[in-house]
Scaffold this motif. Structure first.
Motif, short mmCIF file in Angstrom:
data_model
loop_
_atom_site.label_atom_id
_atom_site.label_comp_id
_atom_site.label_asym_id
_atom_site.label_seq_id
_atom_site.Cartn_x
_atom_site.Cartn_y
_atom_site.Cartn_z
N LYS A 60 14.64 53.27 58.97
CA LYS A 60 15.24 51.98 58.61
C LYS A 60 14.44 50.82 59.20
CE LYS A 60 19.22 52.98 60.65
NZ LYS A 60 18.90 54.29 61.26
N THR A 61 14.14 50.93 60.49
CA THR A 61 13.41 49.85 61.16
C THR A 61 12.00 49.73 60.60
OG1 THR A 61 14.75 49.96 63.15
CG2 THR A 61 12.51 49.09 63.42
N THR A 62 11.40 50.88 60.30
CA THR A 62 10.05 50.85 59.72
C THR A 62 10.07 50.10 58.40
OG1 THR A 62 9.53 52.94 60.81
CG2 THR A 62 8.12 52.30 58.97
N LEU A 63 11.05 50.40 57.55
CA LEU A 63 11.16 49.72 56.26
C LEU A 63 11.32 48.21 56.46
CD1 LEU A 63 11.48 49.80 53.16
CD2 LEU A 63 13.93 50.23 53.51
N LEU A 64 12.21 47.82 57.38
CA LEU A 64 12.42 46.39 57.62
C LEU A 64 11.17 45.72 58.19
CD1 LEU A 64 15.36 45.99 56.88
CD2 LEU A 64 15.58 44.75 59.02
N ASN A 65 10.49 46.43 59.09
CA ASN A 65 9.28 45.86 59.68
C ASN A 65 8.17 45.68 58.65
OD1 ASN A 65 10.13 45.40 62.29
ND2 ASN A 65 9.54 47.42 63.02
N ILE A 66 8.13 46.57 57.67
CA ILE A 66 7.15 46.41 56.59
C ILE A 66 7.49 45.16 55.78
CG2 ILE A 66 6.34 47.39 54.39
CD1 ILE A 66 6.58 50.19 55.74
N LEU A 67 8.79 45.01 55.45
CA LEU A 67 9.21 43.85 54.66
C LEU A 67 9.02 42.55 55.44
CD1 LEU A 67 12.35 45.43 53.01
CD2 LEU A 67 10.30 44.66 51.82
N ALA A 68 9.21 42.63 56.77
CA ALA A 68 9.04 41.42 57.60
C ALA A 68 7.56 41.06 57.74
CB ALA A 68 9.66 41.65 58.97
N GLY A 69 6.68 42.02 57.49
CA GLY A 69 5.25 41.77 57.65
C GLY A 69 4.73 42.13 59.03
N PHE A 70 5.54 42.88 59.80
CA PHE A 70 5.11 43.29 61.15
C PHE A 70 4.34 44.61 61.12
CE2 PHE A 70 9.24 41.07 62.61
CZ PHE A 70 8.59 39.86 62.73
N VAL A 71 4.60 45.42 60.08
CA VAL A 71 3.93 46.73 59.96
C VAL A 71 3.29 46.79 58.57
CG1 VAL A 71 4.38 49.21 59.68
CG2 VAL A 71 5.46 47.97 61.56
N VAL A 72 2.04 47.24 58.54
CA VAL A 72 1.34 47.39 57.25
C VAL A 72 1.54 48.84 56.80
CG1 VAL A 72 -0.91 47.33 56.10
CG2 VAL A 72 -0.37 45.67 57.91
N PRO A 73 2.11 49.04 55.59
CA PRO A 73 2.40 50.41 55.18
C PRO A 73 1.13 51.22 54.96
CG PRO A 73 2.78 48.89 53.37
CD PRO A 73 2.48 48.06 54.58
N ALA A 74 1.22 52.52 55.28
CA ALA A 74 0.06 53.39 55.12
C ALA A 74 -0.18 53.71 53.64
CB ALA A 74 0.29 54.68 55.90
N GLN A 75 0.92 53.73 52.85
CA GLN A 75 0.78 54.06 51.42
C GLN A 75 1.69 53.17 50.60
OE1 GLN A 75 2.13 58.00 50.39
NE2 GLN A 75 1.62 58.66 52.45
N GLY A 76 1.34 53.05 49.32
CA GLY A 76 2.19 52.33 48.38
C GLY A 76 2.06 50.83 48.56
N PHE A 77 2.89 50.08 47.85
CA PHE A 77 2.84 48.64 48.05
C PHE A 77 4.20 48.01 47.91
CE2 PHE A 77 3.31 46.93 43.81
CZ PHE A 77 2.91 47.98 42.98
N VAL A 78 4.29 46.79 48.43
CA VAL A 78 5.54 46.07 48.37
C VAL A 78 5.24 44.63 48.00
CG1 VAL A 78 5.46 45.84 50.89
CG2 VAL A 78 7.57 45.34 49.71
N ARG A 79 6.09 44.11 47.11
CA ARG A 79 5.97 42.70 46.73
C ARG A 79 7.30 42.03 47.00
NH1 ARG A 79 1.52 42.00 43.30
NH2 ARG A 79 2.38 40.35 42.02
N VAL A 80 7.22 40.82 47.53
CA VAL A 80 8.43 40.01 47.72
C VAL A 80 8.19 38.70 46.99
CG1 VAL A 80 9.91 38.80 49.36
CG2 VAL A 80 9.02 41.06 49.94
N GLY A 81 9.10 38.37 46.08
CA GLY A 81 8.92 37.16 45.27
C GLY A 81 7.65 37.21 44.45
N GLY A 82 7.25 38.42 44.05
CA GLY A 82 6.08 38.56 43.19
C GLY A 82 4.75 38.58 43.93
N HIS A 83 4.81 38.53 45.28
CA HIS A 83 3.58 38.48 46.06
C HIS A 83 3.49 39.62 47.06
CE1 HIS A 83 2.26 34.39 44.88
NE2 HIS A 83 3.53 34.33 44.52
N ALA A 84 2.26 40.07 47.30
CA ALA A 84 2.05 41.06 48.36
C ALA A 84 2.36 40.39 49.70
CB ALA A 84 0.60 41.54 48.33
N ILE A 85 2.75 41.21 50.67
CA ILE A 85 3.06 40.67 52.00
C ILE A 85 1.80 40.70 52.85
CG2 ILE A 85 4.28 41.24 54.15
CD1 ILE A 85 6.54 42.34 52.41
N ASN A 86 1.46 39.56 53.43
CA ASN A 86 0.37 39.64 54.42
C ASN A 86 0.76 38.91 55.69
OD1 ASN A 86 0.14 37.14 53.39
ND2 ASN A 86 -1.89 37.40 52.48
N GLY A 87 1.65 39.57 56.44
CA GLY A 87 2.09 39.02 57.72
C GLY A 87 3.46 38.38 57.62
#
Ligand SMILES: Nc1ncnc2c1ncn2[C@@H]1O[C@H](COP(=O)(O)OP(=O)(O)O)[C@@H](O)[C@H]1O
Ligand SMILES: [Mg+2]
Length: 265
Positions: A60-87
């Motif tokens: 759970k925390t890993t997922l949230l940290n990825i969305l927050a931009g604190f952790v860069v996922p090892a695989q796959g991608f995530v977009r928020v508001g149509g944009h990749a997360i960079n920090g």
């Protein structure tokens, strides 16, 4: 036009706010590799109040940290508001269980912090902070320092601080877990009210089933080894939610079974 406005205007209406595609994460430490997230695919629409529930260690925390931009996922991608997360970004407000306030700043200055970073004028910051302190039920706490506030008050200030830049997404990781039962239920009610008024999209992590059923419009149940989604349930309970309602108990039993908990028959 500032960057935030551009981001919103590029987001097509109807496009999900969050899109995770085959998101995976592995931690490599001296003691070996842990697959914290297997392969998670998930979309969340604007305005949803999603609770992410599951036992300790399910990612759970890993997922949230990825969305927050604190952790860069090892695989796959995530977009928020149509944009990749960079920090990290003020577009995504974060409240953690022990995401402490800045101890050297007053409550008001804590709430204003992100606005100050964004270069907003003092008068405008003060007005926003004043309104948010009212919204979280602490209209007179602005001049107080964190050491003068109870745990519940500090969490309310942390929520106000996260809301101040008007983020499109609020990420909350067990924010009420350390609080006593009464404070917890009053903050749950406050958060439901904030969601009703402001309509932020909320991703709220908890391992407490009743808390999830009080808050969420949608419940995502995760399971560990590897962290994955095992259920995605729309919570159709009317508000205000009553823990004594038969449907509440039905859902409780259903979720408890999904996470493998024994419940009293
Ligand atoms: N920084 C880290 N280094 C190594 N392993 C980690 C780290 N953070 C989390 N893990 C491991 O990854 C798994 C998922 O952790 P986490 O995302 O914190 O789960 P949850 O929040 O659901 O308890 C657990 O097995 C945990 O021990
Ligand atoms: Mg956690």
């Amino acid at each position: 036009m500032n960057a935030r406005v551009e981001i919103s205007s590029q987001t097509a209406v109807g496009e999900p706010l969050i899109a995770c595609v085959e998101l995976g994460h592995v931690y490599d430490s001296g003691r070996g590799r842990t697959t914290a997230l297997g392969s998670i695919s998930l979309t969340v629409d604007r305005g949803e109040f999603v609770c992410v529930l599951g036992p300790s260690g399910c990612g759970k925390t890993t997922l949230l940290n990825i969305l927050a931009g604190f952790v860069v996922p090892a695989q796959g991608f995530v977009r928020v508001g149509g944009h990749a997360i960079n920090g990290p970004s003020s577009e995504r407000g974060v409240v953690f269980q022990d995401y402490s306030l800045f101890p050297w700043l007053t409550a008001q200055a804590n709430v204003e912090f992100g606005l100050r970073m964004a270069g907003r004028a003092a008068r405008e910051r003060a007005k926003i902070a004043h309104d948010l302190l009212g919204l979280v039920g602490l209209p007179d706490a602005g001049a107080k320092y964190p050491f003068e506030l109870s745990g519940g008050m500090k969490q309310r200030i942390a929520i106000a601080r996260a809301l101040a830049p008007r983020p499109s997404l609020l990420l909350m990781d067990e924010p009420f877990a350390a609080l006593d039962a009464m404070t917890r239920s009053s903050l749950q009610a406050k958060l439901v009210e904030i969601h009703r008024q402001e309509r932020p999209t909320i991703l709220f992590v908890t391992h407490n089933i009743a808390e999830a059923l009080v808050l969420a419009s949608r419940l995502i149940v995760m399971s560990p080894n590897p962290g994955r989604i095992v259920e995605d349930i729309r919570i159709d309970l009317p508000r205000p939610r009553r823990r004594t309602a038969p449907r509440f108990n039905e859902l409780y039993e259903h979720v408890a079974r999904a996470i493998g908990l024994e419940t009293a028959e």
